[in-house]
Write a protein that holds these residues in place. Sequence first.
Motif, PDB file in Angstrom:
ATOM      1  N   SER A  21     -15.203  -4.169  -2.113  1.00  0.00           N
ATOM      2  CA  SER A  21     -13.824  -4.264  -2.608  1.00  0.00           C
ATOM      3  C   SER A  21     -12.890  -4.878  -1.565  1.00  0.00           C
ATOM      4  CB  SER A  21     -13.308  -2.871  -2.992  1.00  0.00           C
ATOM      5  OG  SER A  21     -13.379  -1.985  -1.895  1.00  0.00           O
ATOM      6  N   SER A 113       1.606   1.306   5.606  1.00  0.00           N
ATOM      7  CA  SER A 113       1.167   2.341   4.661  1.00  0.00           C
ATOM      8  C   SER A 113       1.509   3.728   5.197  1.00  0.00           C
ATOM      9  CB  SER A 113      -0.341   2.228   4.406  1.00  0.00           C
ATOM     10  OG  SER A 113      -0.641   1.075   3.655  1.00  0.00           O
ATOM     11  N   TYR A 139       4.010  -2.895  -4.752  1.00  0.00           N
ATOM     12  CA  TYR A 139       2.907  -2.448  -3.898  1.00  0.00           C
ATOM     13  C   TYR A 139       3.504  -1.913  -2.599  1.00  0.00           C
ATOM     14  CZ  TYR A 139      -1.086  -2.416  -0.757  1.00  0.00           C
ATOM     15  OH  TYR A 139      -2.048  -2.028   0.150  1.00  0.00           O
ATOM     16  N   HIS A 142      -1.887   1.355   0.884  1.00  0.00           N
ATOM     17  CA  HIS A 142      -3.234   1.669   0.394  1.00  0.00           C
ATOM     18  C   HIS A 142      -3.582   3.152   0.421  1.00  0.00           C
ATOM     19  CE1 HIS A 142      -4.770   2.466   4.444  1.00  0.00           C
ATOM     20  NE2 HIS A 142      -4.041   1.441   4.830  1.00  0.00           N
ATOM     21  N   ILE A 147      -0.748   4.343  -3.595  1.00  0.00           N
ATOM     22  CA  ILE A 147      -1.364   3.768  -4.793  1.00  0.00           C
ATOM     23  C   ILE A 147      -0.728   4.392  -6.033  1.00  0.00           C
ATOM     24  CG2 ILE A 147      -3.494   3.560  -6.128  1.00  0.00           C
ATOM     25  CD1 ILE A 147      -3.429   1.766  -3.665  1.00  0.00           C
ATOM     26  N   SER A 150       2.391   2.540  -6.836  1.00  0.00           N
ATOM     27  CA  SER A 150       2.253   1.078  -6.780  1.00  0.00           C
ATOM     28  C   SER A 150       1.614   0.553  -8.063  1.00  0.00           C
ATOM     29  CB  SER A 150       1.408   0.670  -5.567  1.00  0.00           C
ATOM     30  OG  SER A 150       2.021   1.033  -4.354  1.00  0.00           O
ATOM     31  N   TYR A 152       1.257  -2.329  -9.024  1.00  0.00           N
ATOM     32  CA  TYR A 152       0.446  -3.496  -8.659  1.00  0.00           C
ATOM     33  C   TYR A 152      -1.018  -3.103  -8.513  1.00  0.00           C
ATOM     34  CZ  TYR A 152      -1.059  -7.472  -5.691  1.00  0.00           C
ATOM     35  OH  TYR A 152      -1.708  -8.557  -5.162  1.00  0.00           O
ATOM     36  N   LYS A 153      -1.248  -1.842  -8.082  1.00  0.00           N
ATOM     37  CA  LYS A 153      -2.604  -1.343  -7.882  1.00  0.00           C
ATOM     38  C   LYS A 153      -3.084  -0.452  -9.017  1.00  0.00           C
ATOM     39  CE  LYS A 153      -3.880  -3.075  -3.893  1.00  0.00           C
ATOM     40  NZ  LYS A 153      -5.083  -3.916  -3.751  1.00  0.00           N
ATOM     41  N   LYS A 156      -4.315  -1.820 -12.276  1.00  0.00           N
ATOM     42  CA  LYS A 156      -5.535  -2.620 -12.259  1.00  0.00           C
ATOM     43  C   LYS A 156      -6.777  -1.740 -12.237  1.00  0.00           C
ATOM     44  CE  LYS A 156      -3.444  -6.560  -9.860  1.00  0.00           C
ATOM     45  NZ  LYS A 156      -3.447  -7.387  -8.639  1.00  0.00           N
ATOM     46  N   CYS A 218       4.459  -8.807  -3.365  1.00  0.00           N
ATOM     47  CA  CYS A 218       3.295  -8.862  -4.255  1.00  0.00           C
ATOM     48  C   CYS A 218       3.696  -9.057  -5.711  1.00  0.00           C
ATOM     49  CB  CYS A 218       2.466  -7.594  -4.104  1.00  0.00           C
ATOM     50  SG  CYS A 218       1.630  -7.468  -2.505  1.00  0.00           S
TER      51      CYS A 218
END
Length: 454
Positions: A21, A113, A139, A142, A147, A150, A152-153, A156, A218
């Motif tokens: 990943s 982060s 975003y 991590h 997350i 976010s 953006y994450k 998905k 992002c």
Amino acid sequence: MCELYSKQDTLALRRKHIGPSCKIFFAADPIKIVRAQRQYMFDEKGEQYLDCINNVAHVGHCHPEVVKAAMKQMELLNTNSRFLHDNIVEYAKRLCATLPEKLSVCYFTNSGSEANDLALRLARQFRGHQDVITLDHAYHGHLTSLIEISPYKFRKGKDLKKEFVHVAPIPDTYRGKYREDHADPTSAYADEVKKIIEEAHKNGRKIAAFIAESMQSCGGQVIPPTGYFQKVAEYVRAAGGVFIADEVQVGFGRVGKHFWSFQMHGEDFVPDIVTMGKPMGNGHPVACVVTTKEIAEAFCSSGMEYFNTYGGNPVSSAVALAVLDVIENEDLQGNATRVGGYLTELLKKQKAKHTLIGDVRGVGLFIGIDLVKDHQRRTPATAEAQHVIYKMKEKRVLLSADGPHRNVLKIKPPMCFSEEVLSAGAPEQKENPSQKRNGLCAEKQSPLSKRLKT
């Protein structure tokens, strides 16, 4: 350190030992970078690339003053940040001098982060509230806590939006819900946040924070309309929450006229918490949260001690101080204004020639090029964006694409970019790889291909 392996072997080792990943740039034809200087990166063959991607190498790759500061302090001392040392307090003093007066208390971390995670802890401790309002496509890092906020994450993946997370429309006047032809997009977007707060209260929930990048990266290089943050801050504070400005990607003078991107929105707007990272150490892992005394005291009152073993350590602080010096001594803020303005004008001229370019937007050296298939419908040109990126790579210019449709070309280069570089076109320089391997030696790489098991 020499180049240890051939490019083929490096790829094979990466596939074997690095998590699948963990993606790399130009996955279809990756570049192996062994050295960099200023706004240029060099591959193992000595080919020179113009770097339009790296906002991490803020003052330029391998800036000699930053390298010297790191080496000098590392030779002397690096230790746990719980020991008394001058570097951390000197940096905190100088950093706070760039911010509005009420933002005067620092917490040092190792990454953006970590900084955003700590900002959430500060916000939740302040009033005892838990809920967070975030922007669509945002975003913020991590870590699990980030997350969760976010889109953006989490949109998905398989994770569902948590009940304490509320997503507001991105204030995008080109592609968003309220566009440039709306009578008052500022109020319309801010009212969306107000509605979220009202709905949360009806359900017995309490807002701890609104968090947003001062300019969304992002999400597609989006600049909120004037006055939006002021209105949102008013609504959030009335609900007992705080405003967190995420400057991890857009701070430290990138916008040119201001040191911090949130300052573009006017002197009457001051966040309650500001987070920063990436450019702060020019590639060295150092980050920070800056807040008010009131919020810091509330955090302390929890009774839980906060410490970060390496956050603000002597070497990290020395590096960060050197970055501040370079920004000032080389007038990189002024450079961002001049070069960013020049580049934006060049891009707008291209927009007039090419229907593929729907919008050119940005401030300083933070620019987005929104590619579309249809100007009227603004249909995202995702495949075309990828085609452009690879064609530019062939010309040894490094770009990336982002946004919800990955159709926005991002330009956020090292701040030492110059008009001369832009006028010169594609890089022509090529190093002799037999003379320099990774900047230090010319030994041959290990012939691993036949022995490597993948």
